[in-house]
Write a protein that holds these residues in place. Structure first.
Motif, PDB file in Angstrom:
ATOM      1  N   SER A 297      19.183 -47.818 -22.768  1.00  0.00           N
ATOM      2  CA  SER A 297      18.278 -48.807 -23.355  1.00  0.00           C
ATOM      3  C   SER A 297      17.462 -48.204 -24.497  1.00  0.00           C
ATOM      4  O   SER A 297      16.917 -48.939 -25.332  1.00  0.00           O
ATOM      5  CB  SER A 297      17.326 -49.351 -22.283  1.00  0.00           C
ATOM      6  N   LEU A 298      17.383 -46.872 -24.559  1.00  0.00           N
ATOM      7  CA  LEU A 298      16.624 -46.214 -25.625  1.00  0.00           C
ATOM      8  C   LEU A 298      17.202 -46.494 -27.007  1.00  0.00           C
ATOM      9  O   LEU A 298      16.466 -46.512 -27.994  1.00  0.00           O
ATOM     10  CB  LEU A 298      16.584 -44.699 -25.383  1.00  0.00           C
ATOM     11  N   TYR A 299      18.503 -46.715 -27.099  1.00  0.00           N
ATOM     12  CA  TYR A 299      19.099 -47.005 -28.406  1.00  0.00           C
ATOM     13  C   TYR A 299      18.412 -48.184 -29.085  1.00  0.00           C
ATOM     14  O   TYR A 299      18.231 -48.195 -30.300  1.00  0.00           O
ATOM     15  CB  TYR A 299      20.592 -47.331 -28.262  1.00  0.00           C
ATOM     16  N   ARG A 300      18.046 -49.189 -28.297  1.00  0.00           N
ATOM     17  CA  ARG A 300      17.449 -50.399 -28.852  1.00  0.00           C
ATOM     18  C   ARG A 300      15.968 -50.220 -29.192  1.00  0.00           C
ATOM     19  O   ARG A 300      15.412 -51.022 -29.941  1.00  0.00           O
ATOM     20  CB  ARG A 300      17.602 -51.565 -27.869  1.00  0.00           C
ATOM     21  N   LEU A 301      15.341 -49.192 -28.612  1.00  0.00           N
ATOM     22  CA  LEU A 301      13.904 -49.000 -28.784  1.00  0.00           C
ATOM     23  C   LEU A 301      13.549 -48.102 -29.961  1.00  0.00           C
ATOM     24  O   LEU A 301      12.392 -48.086 -30.394  1.00  0.00           O
ATOM     25  CB  LEU A 301      13.300 -48.405 -27.499  1.00  0.00           C
ATOM     26  N   ILE A 302      14.521 -47.372 -30.480  1.00  0.00           N
ATOM     27  CA  ILE A 302      14.230 -46.445 -31.573  1.00  0.00           C
ATOM     28  C   ILE A 302      13.887 -47.217 -32.835  1.00  0.00           C
ATOM     29  O   ILE A 302      14.643 -48.083 -33.283  1.00  0.00           O
ATOM     30  CB  ILE A 302      15.436 -45.521 -31.832  1.00  0.00           C
ATOM     31  N   SER A 303      12.718 -46.902 -33.406  1.00  0.00           N
ATOM     32  CA  SER A 303      12.268 -47.606 -34.615  1.00  0.00           C
ATOM     33  C   SER A 303      11.333 -46.702 -35.416  1.00  0.00           C
ATOM     34  O   SER A 303      10.963 -45.617 -34.970  1.00  0.00           O
ATOM     35  CB  SER A 303      11.550 -48.911 -34.248  1.00  0.00           C
TER      36      SER A 303
ATOM     37  N   PRO B 248      25.534 -48.053 -34.971  1.00  0.00           N
ATOM     38  CA  PRO B 248      25.497 -47.951 -36.441  1.00  0.00           C
ATOM     39  C   PRO B 248      24.140 -48.279 -37.062  1.00  0.00           C
ATOM     40  O   PRO B 248      23.929 -48.002 -38.245  1.00  0.00           O
ATOM     41  CB  PRO B 248      26.566 -48.954 -36.896  1.00  0.00           C
ATOM     42  N   HIS B 249      23.217 -48.833 -36.291  1.00  0.00           N
ATOM     43  CA  HIS B 249      21.878 -49.077 -36.819  1.00  0.00           C
ATOM     44  C   HIS B 249      21.052 -47.792 -36.859  1.00  0.00           C
ATOM     45  O   HIS B 249      19.970 -47.766 -37.451  1.00  0.00           O
ATOM     46  CB  HIS B 249      21.149 -50.132 -35.981  1.00  0.00           C
ATOM     47  N   LEU B 250      21.574 -46.726 -36.234  1.00  0.00           N
ATOM     48  CA  LEU B 250      20.895 -45.438 -36.215  1.00  0.00           C
ATOM     49  C   LEU B 250      21.664 -44.430 -37.055  1.00  0.00           C
ATOM     50  O   LEU B 250      22.817 -44.641 -37.410  1.00  0.00           O
ATOM     51  CB  LEU B 250      20.765 -44.930 -34.775  1.00  0.00           C
ATOM     52  N   ALA B 251      21.004 -43.297 -37.361  1.00  0.00           N
ATOM     53  CA  ALA B 251      21.626 -42.256 -38.174  1.00  0.00           C
ATOM     54  C   ALA B 251      21.445 -40.900 -37.506  1.00  0.00           C
ATOM     55  O   ALA B 251      20.502 -40.696 -36.725  1.00  0.00           O
ATOM     56  CB  ALA B 251      21.008 -42.227 -39.579  1.00  0.00           C
ATOM     57  N   ILE B 252      22.343 -39.977 -37.828  1.00  0.00           N
ATOM     58  CA  ILE B 252      22.188 -38.588 -37.392  1.00  0.00           C
ATOM     59  C   ILE B 252      21.201 -37.906 -38.338  1.00  0.00           C
ATOM     60  O   ILE B 252      21.415 -37.875 -39.551  1.00  0.00           O
ATOM     61  CB  ILE B 252      23.534 -37.846 -37.419  1.00  0.00           C
ATOM     62  N   GLU B 253      20.110 -37.398 -37.801  1.00  0.00           N
ATOM     63  CA  GLU B 253      19.128 -36.683 -38.622  1.00  0.00           C
ATOM     64  C   GLU B 253      19.833 -35.518 -39.310  1.00  0.00           C
ATOM     65  O   GLU B 253      20.651 -34.824 -38.709  1.00  0.00           O
ATOM     66  CB  GLU B 253      17.973 -36.190 -37.743  1.00  0.00           C
ATOM     67  N   GLN B 254      19.530 -35.265 -40.565  1.00  0.00           N
ATOM     68  CA  GLN B 254      20.375 -34.427 -41.416  1.00  0.00           C
ATOM     69  C   GLN B 254      20.069 -32.939 -41.413  1.00  0.00           C
ATOM     70  O   GLN B 254      20.904 -32.145 -41.851  1.00  0.00           O
ATOM     71  CB  GLN B 254      20.272 -34.946 -42.862  1.00  0.00           C
ATOM     72  N   ARG B 255      18.890 -32.505 -40.924  1.00  0.00           N
ATOM     73  CA  ARG B 255      18.486 -31.119 -41.184  1.00  0.00           C
ATOM     74  C   ARG B 255      18.205 -30.263 -39.956  1.00  0.00           C
ATOM     75  O   ARG B 255      18.336 -29.037 -40.009  1.00  0.00           O
ATOM     76  CB  ARG B 255      17.199 -31.111 -42.026  1.00  0.00           C
ATOM     77  N   LEU B 256      17.776 -30.864 -38.861  1.00  0.00           N
ATOM     78  CA  LEU B 256      17.188 -30.104 -37.762  1.00  0.00           C
ATOM     79  C   LEU B 256      18.130 -29.961 -36.566  1.00  0.00           C
ATOM     80  O   LEU B 256      19.007 -30.799 -36.343  1.00  0.00           O
ATOM     81  CB  LEU B 256      15.898 -30.779 -37.286  1.00  0.00           C
ATOM     82  N   MET B 257      17.904 -28.895 -35.799  1.00  0.00           N
ATOM     83  CA  MET B 257      18.515 -28.743 -34.483  1.00  0.00           C
ATOM     84  C   MET B 257      17.463 -28.141 -33.551  1.00  0.00           C
ATOM     85  O   MET B 257      16.985 -27.030 -33.780  1.00  0.00           O
ATOM     86  CB  MET B 257      19.757 -27.851 -34.537  1.00  0.00           C
ATOM     87  N   LEU B 258      17.083 -28.901 -32.525  1.00  0.00           N
ATOM     88  CA  LEU B 258      16.138 -28.419 -31.530  1.00  0.00           C
ATOM     89  C   LEU B 258      16.937 -27.747 -30.424  1.00  0.00           C
ATOM     90  O   LEU B 258      17.825 -28.375 -29.829  1.00  0.00           O
ATOM     91  CB  LEU B 258      15.315 -29.577 -30.968  1.00  0.00           C
TER      92      LEU B 258
END
Length: 268
Positions: free
Chosen positions: A160-166, A189-199
């Protein structure tokens, strides 16, 4: 001596060939189970066992999976290790993903990339105020709190977290394992892979067996250790996630190392 050893190995293979291992495992609609099913099947088959895998349902939420393993309705599941889980279930002490699950890449709204561009350290991530979404019983919750990072906890089905990310709501990013990020981004597809970081933190998945299936523990451990030494584990990892390294390119990312509570060696 060499002949005796080979003979004993042959006898062990013959004994295994006459034994069938029946596993009841969880499955997910997004295919998140497929690597673990294949690893079990291939590694146990490689030892000579006849293996059958069944799933009681097409999709089982993780919270229910844990309860079903505890009751014996499922043979095992894969979890990050904690002392509580080590006491509650029967652990197979062999890491499963070469540490990929502890290398966290972020799913974000594309509009937030500029804010993440300004983050280069744990201190800057803390001060950003950006909130991670996590499942309520996940080990990651303790990691994020130990590192003083704000979290939103999802009870029940974590998907359900996919729908809550904003950009300005309860959840701003969803940290996913290196082995999870690409497939989940494609499904959302409404979300993106962050381009720079790795935690990154030092943990990996283990198999945890139901107490009712504890007799399988030494067999599965032997199968997994052989899979690691023979290269079978690496082969299956490459099959499932080889493309991830091209898409995500972890070697070029800014690594933010996270402290883990109750640190436990993963040098098995």
């Amino acid at each position: 001596m060499r002949v005796s050893v080979l003979f004993l190995l042959f006898v062990a293979q013959m004994v295994a060939a006459n034994q069938e291992i029946k596993l009841s495992l969880s499955s997910q609609l997004d295919g998140g189970h497929s690597f673990y099913h294949e690893l079990l099947y291939e590694s146990l088959t490689d030892l000579g066992y006849k293996v059958s895998i069944s799933s009681p349902s097409e999709h089982i939420p993780q919270k229910r999976v844990v309860k079903m393993v505890e009751s014996g309705a499922l043979t095992l599941t894969w979890l990050l290790p904690t002392p509580e889980r080590d006491e509650r279930f029967v652990v197979v002490p062999v890491p499963l993903t070469n540490g990929m699950i502890g290398k966290r890449i972020l799913l974000i709204p594309p509009q937030l990339q500029s804010q993440f561009d300004a983050v280069n350290s744990l201190d800057e991530l803390q001060r950003s105020g950006l909130v991670a979404g996590l499942g309520i019983n996940w080990f990651d919750v303790a990691v994020w709190k130990t590192n003083q990072l704000p979290v939103y906890l999802a009870d029940g089905e974590w998907r359900s977290l996919y729908r809550l990310i904003s950009t300005d709501g309860k959840v701003n990013y969803f940290p996913r394992g290196l082995n999870e990020i690409v497939s989940e981004a494609e499904l959302n597809p409404h979300l993106a892979i962050e381009q720079r970081l790795m935690l990154q933190y030092d943990r990996d998945f283990y198999f945890y067996l139901s107490p009712q299936a504890k007799e399988y523990q030494p067999i599965i451990e032997r199968a997994l250790r052989k899979a690691k030494s023979s290269g079978l584990l690496d082969k299956i990892i490459t099959k499932h996630w080889g493309r991830t390294f091209q898409v995500v390119d972890p070697a070029k990312r800014v690594v933010i190392r996270l402290t883990t509570p109750n640190a436990k060696s993963q040098n098995n």
